[in-house]
Design a protein around this motif. Sequence first.
Motif, PDB file in Angstrom:
ATOM      1  N   ASN B  81     -32.045  29.779  25.031  1.00  0.00           N
ATOM      2  CA  ASN B  81     -31.565  28.917  25.992  1.00  0.00           C
ATOM      3  C   ASN B  81     -30.679  28.169  25.472  1.00  0.00           C
ATOM      4  O   ASN B  81     -29.626  27.340  26.084  1.00  0.00           O
ATOM      5  CB  ASN B  81     -33.058  27.831  25.923  1.00  0.00           C
ATOM      6  N   ALA B  82     -30.305  28.085  24.077  1.00  0.00           N
ATOM      7  CA  ALA B  82     -29.009  27.556  23.394  1.00  0.00           C
ATOM      8  C   ALA B  82     -28.024  28.536  23.876  1.00  0.00           C
ATOM      9  O   ALA B  82     -28.025  29.674  24.109  1.00  0.00           O
ATOM     10  CB  ALA B  82     -29.377  27.908  21.959  1.00  0.00           C
ATOM     11  N   GLY B  83     -26.691  27.985  23.721  1.00  0.00           N
ATOM     12  CA  GLY B  83     -25.443  28.825  24.079  1.00  0.00           C
ATOM     13  C   GLY B  83     -25.187  29.340  22.908  1.00  0.00           C
ATOM     14  O   GLY B  83     -25.878  29.662  21.899  1.00  0.00           O
ATOM     15  N   ALA B  84     -24.020  30.262  22.831  1.00  0.00           N
ATOM     16  CA  ALA B  84     -23.818  30.862  21.874  1.00  0.00           C
ATOM     17  C   ALA B  84     -22.310  31.048  21.521  1.00  0.00           C
ATOM     18  O   ALA B  84     -21.474  30.710  22.494  1.00  0.00           O
ATOM     19  CB  ALA B  84     -24.234  32.546  21.879  1.00  0.00           C
ATOM     20  N   ALA B  85     -21.901  31.746  20.559  1.00  0.00           N
ATOM     21  CA  ALA B  85     -20.446  31.703  20.286  1.00  0.00           C
ATOM     22  C   ALA B  85     -19.982  33.101  19.300  1.00  0.00           C
ATOM     23  O   ALA B  85     -21.056  33.589  18.576  1.00  0.00           O
ATOM     24  CB  ALA B  85     -19.723  30.653  19.694  1.00  0.00           C
ATOM     25  N   ILE B  86     -18.961  33.551  19.747  1.00  0.00           N
ATOM     26  CA  ILE B  86     -18.391  34.599  18.811  1.00  0.00           C
ATOM     27  C   ILE B  86     -17.109  34.331  18.094  1.00  0.00           C
ATOM     28  O   ILE B  86     -16.128  33.809  19.105  1.00  0.00           O
ATOM     29  CB  ILE B  86     -18.287  35.881  19.543  1.00  0.00           C
ATOM     30  N   ILE B  87     -16.937  34.361  16.880  1.00  0.00           N
ATOM     31  CA  ILE B  87     -15.456  34.357  16.382  1.00  0.00           C
ATOM     32  C   ILE B  87     -15.097  35.519  15.743  1.00  0.00           C
ATOM     33  O   ILE B  87     -15.808  36.012  15.047  1.00  0.00           O
ATOM     34  CB  ILE B  87     -15.406  32.860  15.362  1.00  0.00           C
ATOM     35  N   VAL B  88     -13.879  35.740  16.053  1.00  0.00           N
ATOM     36  CA  VAL B  88     -13.368  37.224  15.630  1.00  0.00           C
ATOM     37  C   VAL B  88     -11.913  36.881  14.861  1.00  0.00           C
ATOM     38  O   VAL B  88     -11.006  36.298  15.464  1.00  0.00           O
ATOM     39  CB  VAL B  88     -13.201  37.812  16.675  1.00  0.00           C
ATOM     40  N   ASN B  89     -11.744  37.619  13.724  1.00  0.00           N
ATOM     41  CA  ASN B  89     -10.427  37.507  13.054  1.00  0.00           C
ATOM     42  C   ASN B  89      -9.739  38.828  13.024  1.00  0.00           C
ATOM     43  O   ASN B  89     -10.862  39.686  12.461  1.00  0.00           O
ATOM     44  CB  ASN B  89     -10.135  36.649  11.774  1.00  0.00           C
ATOM     45  N   SER B  90      -8.638  39.014  12.890  1.00  0.00           N
ATOM     46  CA  SER B  90      -7.974  40.424  12.366  1.00  0.00           C
ATOM     47  C   SER B  90      -7.228  39.945  11.227  1.00  0.00           C
ATOM     48  O   SER B  90      -6.871  38.898  10.657  1.00  0.00           O
ATOM     49  CB  SER B  90      -7.267  40.858  13.605  1.00  0.00           C
ATOM     50  N   GLY B  91      -6.939  41.192  10.629  1.00  0.00           N
ATOM     51  CA  GLY B  91      -6.162  41.222   9.381  1.00  0.00           C
ATOM     52  C   GLY B  91      -6.886  41.196   7.988  1.00  0.00           C
ATOM     53  O   GLY B  91      -6.319  41.391   7.019  1.00  0.00           O
ATOM     54  N   ASN B  92      -8.014  40.857   8.050  1.00  0.00           N
ATOM     55  CA  ASN B  92      -9.171  40.921   6.973  1.00  0.00           C
ATOM     56  C   ASN B  92     -10.534  41.028   7.495  1.00  0.00           C
ATOM     57  O   ASN B  92     -11.070  40.656   8.282  1.00  0.00           O
ATOM     58  CB  ASN B  92      -8.983  39.664   6.137  1.00  0.00           C
ATOM     59  N   ALA B  93     -10.959  42.407   6.894  1.00  0.00           N
ATOM     60  CA  ALA B  93     -12.090  42.851   7.293  1.00  0.00           C
ATOM     61  C   ALA B  93     -13.441  42.016   6.545  1.00  0.00           C
ATOM     62  O   ALA B  93     -14.657  42.463   7.093  1.00  0.00           O
ATOM     63  CB  ALA B  93     -12.485  44.321   7.071  1.00  0.00           C
ATOM     64  N   ASN B  94     -13.339  41.329   5.574  1.00  0.00           N
ATOM     65  CA  ASN B  94     -14.374  40.769   4.729  1.00  0.00           C
ATOM     66  C   ASN B  94     -15.373  41.824   4.597  1.00  0.00           C
ATOM     67  O   ASN B  94     -16.743  41.446   4.534  1.00  0.00           O
ATOM     68  CB  ASN B  94     -14.857  39.555   5.551  1.00  0.00           C
ATOM     69  N   ALA B  95     -15.036  42.993   4.054  1.00  0.00           N
ATOM     70  CA  ALA B  95     -15.927  43.985   3.888  1.00  0.00           C
ATOM     71  C   ALA B  95     -15.793  44.602   2.475  1.00  0.00           C
ATOM     72  O   ALA B  95     -14.705  44.284   1.710  1.00  0.00           O
ATOM     73  CB  ALA B  95     -15.579  45.390   4.847  1.00  0.00           C
ATOM     74  N   PHE B  96     -16.955  44.673   1.693  1.00  0.00           N
ATOM     75  CA  PHE B  96     -17.016  44.722   0.127  1.00  0.00           C
ATOM     76  C   PHE B  96     -16.112  43.576  -0.578  1.00  0.00           C
ATOM     77  O   PHE B  96     -15.691  43.842  -1.263  1.00  0.00           O
ATOM     78  CB  PHE B  96     -16.205  46.069  -0.137  1.00  0.00           C
ATOM     79  N   THR B  97     -16.966  42.606  -0.180  1.00  0.00           N
ATOM     80  CA  THR B  97     -16.502  41.236  -0.724  1.00  0.00           C
ATOM     81  C   THR B  97     -17.576  40.403  -1.313  1.00  0.00           C
ATOM     82  O   THR B  97     -17.416  39.515  -1.544  1.00  0.00           O
ATOM     83  CB  THR B  97     -15.732  40.393   0.357  1.00  0.00           C
ATOM     84  N   GLY B  98     -18.623  41.315  -1.527  1.00  0.00           N
ATOM     85  CA  GLY B  98     -19.779  40.660  -2.297  1.00  0.00           C
ATOM     86  C   GLY B  98     -20.250  39.335  -1.734  1.00  0.00           C
ATOM     87  O   GLY B  98     -20.330  39.153  -0.685  1.00  0.00           O
ATOM     88  N   ALA B  99     -20.868  38.508  -2.773  1.00  0.00           N
ATOM     89  CA  ALA B  99     -21.576  37.269  -2.344  1.00  0.00           C
ATOM     90  C   ALA B  99     -20.424  36.340  -1.665  1.00  0.00           C
ATOM     91  O   ALA B  99     -20.737  35.666  -0.620  1.00  0.00           O
ATOM     92  CB  ALA B  99     -21.974  36.680  -3.575  1.00  0.00           C
ATOM     93  N   ARG B 100     -19.256  36.445  -2.171  1.00  0.00           N
ATOM     94  CA  ARG B 100     -18.284  35.897  -1.626  1.00  0.00           C
ATOM     95  C   ARG B 100     -18.047  35.965  -0.118  1.00  0.00           C
ATOM     96  O   ARG B 100     -17.621  35.054   0.734  1.00  0.00           O
ATOM     97  CB  ARG B 100     -17.012  35.945  -2.393  1.00  0.00           C
ATOM     98  N   GLY B 101     -18.171  37.272   0.289  1.00  0.00           N
ATOM     99  CA  GLY B 101     -18.011  37.728   1.488  1.00  0.00           C
ATOM    100  C   GLY B 101     -18.946  36.896   2.637  1.00  0.00           C
ATOM    101  O   GLY B 101     -18.775  36.383   3.599  1.00  0.00           O
ATOM    102  N   LEU B 102     -20.319  36.567   2.084  1.00  0.00           N
ATOM    103  CA  LEU B 102     -21.397  36.051   2.728  1.00  0.00           C
ATOM    104  C   LEU B 102     -21.241  34.675   2.857  1.00  0.00           C
ATOM    105  O   LEU B 102     -21.332  33.987   4.034  1.00  0.00           O
ATOM    106  CB  LEU B 102     -22.582  36.277   2.057  1.00  0.00           C
ATOM    107  N   GLU B 103     -20.527  34.047   1.870  1.00  0.00           N
ATOM    108  CA  GLU B 103     -20.053  32.496   1.901  1.00  0.00           C
ATOM    109  C   GLU B 103     -19.182  32.483   2.777  1.00  0.00           C
ATOM    110  O   GLU B 103     -19.462  31.472   3.482  1.00  0.00           O
ATOM    111  CB  GLU B 103     -19.742  32.166   0.583  1.00  0.00           C
TER     112      GLU B 103
END
Lengths: 417, 417
Positions: B81-103
């Motif tokens: 019932n709640a709304g939702a959102a998606i936020i997307v960035n290009s230029g950096n995949a935030n992949a293999f960035t460890g704990a900092r990536g999750l932060e």
Amino acid sequence: MGKAGLPVSPLAPASFPELPVIAGVEFSSGAAGVKYQGRTDVTLIRIAEGSSIAGAFTKSSTRAACVLDNQAKLAQNADTNAGAAIIVNSGNANAFTGARGLESVAAVTGAVADALGLPQNRVFSSSTGVIGEPLPHDRIIAIVGDLKAGLDEAGVAAAARAIMTTDTFPKGASATVKGDGGQIRIAGIAKGSGMIAPDMATMLVYIFTDARISAPLLQGALVGGLASTFNAITVDSDTSTSDALIVAATGRSDAAEITDLSSTEGQAFVAALHGVMRELAQLVVRDGEGASKFVEIQVTGAASEDDAHRVAMAVANSPLVKTAIAGEDANWGRIVAAVGKSGAEADRDLLKISFGDMVLAEKGWRSPGYDEEKASAYMKNQNLIIGVDLGLGQGARTVWTCDLTHGYIDINADYRS
Amino acid sequence: MGKAGLPVSPLAPASFPELPVIAGVEFSSGAAGVKYQGRTDVTLIRIAEGSSIAGAFTKSSTRAACVLDNQAKLAQNADTNAGAAIIVNSGNANAFTGARGLESVAAVTGAVADALGLPQNRVFSSSTGVIGEPLPHDRIIAIVGDLKAGLDEAGVAAAARAIMTTDTFPKGASATVKGDGGQIRIAGIAKGSGMIAPDMATMLVYIFTDARISAPLLQGALVGGLASTFNAITVDSDTSTSDALIVAATGRSDAAEITDLSSTEGQAFVAALHGVMRELAQLVVRDGEGASKFVEIQVTGAASEDDAHRVAMAVANSPLVKTAIAGEDANWGRIVAAVGKSGAEADRDLLKISFGDMVLAEKGWRSPGYDEEKASAYMKNQNLIIGVDLGLGQGARTVWTCDLTHGYIDINADYRS
């Protein structure tokens, strides 16, 4: 320039090595005009009576007529007292040529058997070049007489040249090992630079030794070395229809017969044979189509040997990793992606990636000691070592590959015509 | 020119399509300067209350922080019932960035949740670009207020542009289907052109519909289409760390709720959804890095579906096949070799290979009707169909790929710098 008019690979050795004469093996090369003009394209090799023969071949389900024929002949466990011969042509692979392909093999090996007085089931053959064109075998048969007249124990370097296709340099390697009562000599030649992702054997490779050893033991020594040599290289992930590796042992050494591969002499022989196989395999990568870098991928810490192989090959075959290497870009993120897609067990937070002695990434992200400038400087080297430690178990595998450059596209967008 | 300064793919459609407005979905794009300068690089998508969300993600074992976060949130079966959102960035995949990536993911999705008044477990995110660099998430958070102010149901084309990396054109597709009592509209956008060999989902793809359908049924409709759409394309055999496909259904259509995928309306909706998925998947191939040809590989007669997929992908990923196509060379022998290495059951003498309507090879060798001139002329086409019939069983699969050209090397030997 190499035979195909391509510039010699920058990774080529300075010259073809001095290979020891193997008593009981003679070579002769000639120009049959199968496809190429103005160069040799057929080699005949005569192997003396009493020699043992072993072989390994492509597992491709579309293998060439000559491969099927060689496998059938080796499986017959032919009389080892008879001599043997190998005839090889470049310019046409005689692959996917149906019944006519088998007729060509029968015609060529029959002509050689007649000329040399050998049983036909001891005459092996290889063809390398374009797939799907009928082999003009009459042109080969027409020069068998001349080839016989030219047989010479010193003809190995000319043979290494005659079997080249898109190769830019001839490939040879040798070893000498102490046997029981005398020296044992091993000498081999190979061809290959594209369609290289061997599966049990590779390309065309012929290795000769004067060791006294039975065919079953020779086969065992050969097979035991495949995983760490020819099955540990890749240029472009494409497996050939024609891969063939034949080893012949003439027994002319003064050393006593090797009757146990686990004896001191047996182990020394196996190690030397595998060393020659590894050197030839690496030479094929050094002549990888368009290659400008020679890359060793060392995978350690995998959950199993299979997983280590899977990760090593995923990295070695990744077009994105290979183009980054061509661009001298220390883009280790693409190595992470290749590990991720490999299907092997992996834990992002245990993964460690290094270039040479430099650790780039560990514990799930960029290493605190990462130095972009040093990493970029490392990439300028012609020989690179990429380390991938999975931190999970004892599985390890080292494979060799090259980069993916404009040269590969040049060669392959226009090879056939 | 595309956003990355590359010339637009010759396979691009003439223009971005008119996409229907999906009631309940708003878009806003902005320039956060994550990496690129002088272009938009962040898109915010707000999805109205009462919407169902479904998703599919990369199976890579080194998947990015945002992928892990999306999967966890979808698995929580969050309040629809709640709304939702998606936020997307290009230029950096935030992949293999460890704990900092999750932060970073927590910080960005938290900021969006605060700004839009949504529960954080209904805010999904994607990042695409370089792997292994920390995401400068403050730059994204700094423009969330502006993005909120710009939300607009007509903002889809700008969103398709903001999510591009090495893409040379924005990708969109739509369908309208008759529901029970009204029209149902479907509109989707995608990005992707390299590191394309999806495994469960692909690249970044967002599809919106005004259908009324529960999340589990929507997920079923999505998953049922993967094999024949996103899992049937490959550009370079490299699977991304960040592949994500999210589908949202707002329920704002006048049509009655779809409660059974096998009903007439259910089947029509599924077919339309899969059609949009297929079109987006094909657009990704049409923007394959360096692509000059769009190639459909039709495999039939395989012993099983798995074997058909294996053969199709072996042909589609073969560098030698892809360079031959780039060189407009009808070198079907390389297709034979790719079939041979695929690992699928194959019988050389039953194999049939065709280009368009032309049979080139059958019964183990070149077709009697083979005409080199006609085959070469066919290769000049921009859209090619390669048929491989194995003659063994009922397994069939069609996949799409592109050729391998100098452009691919240009883009990837120098992408990161």
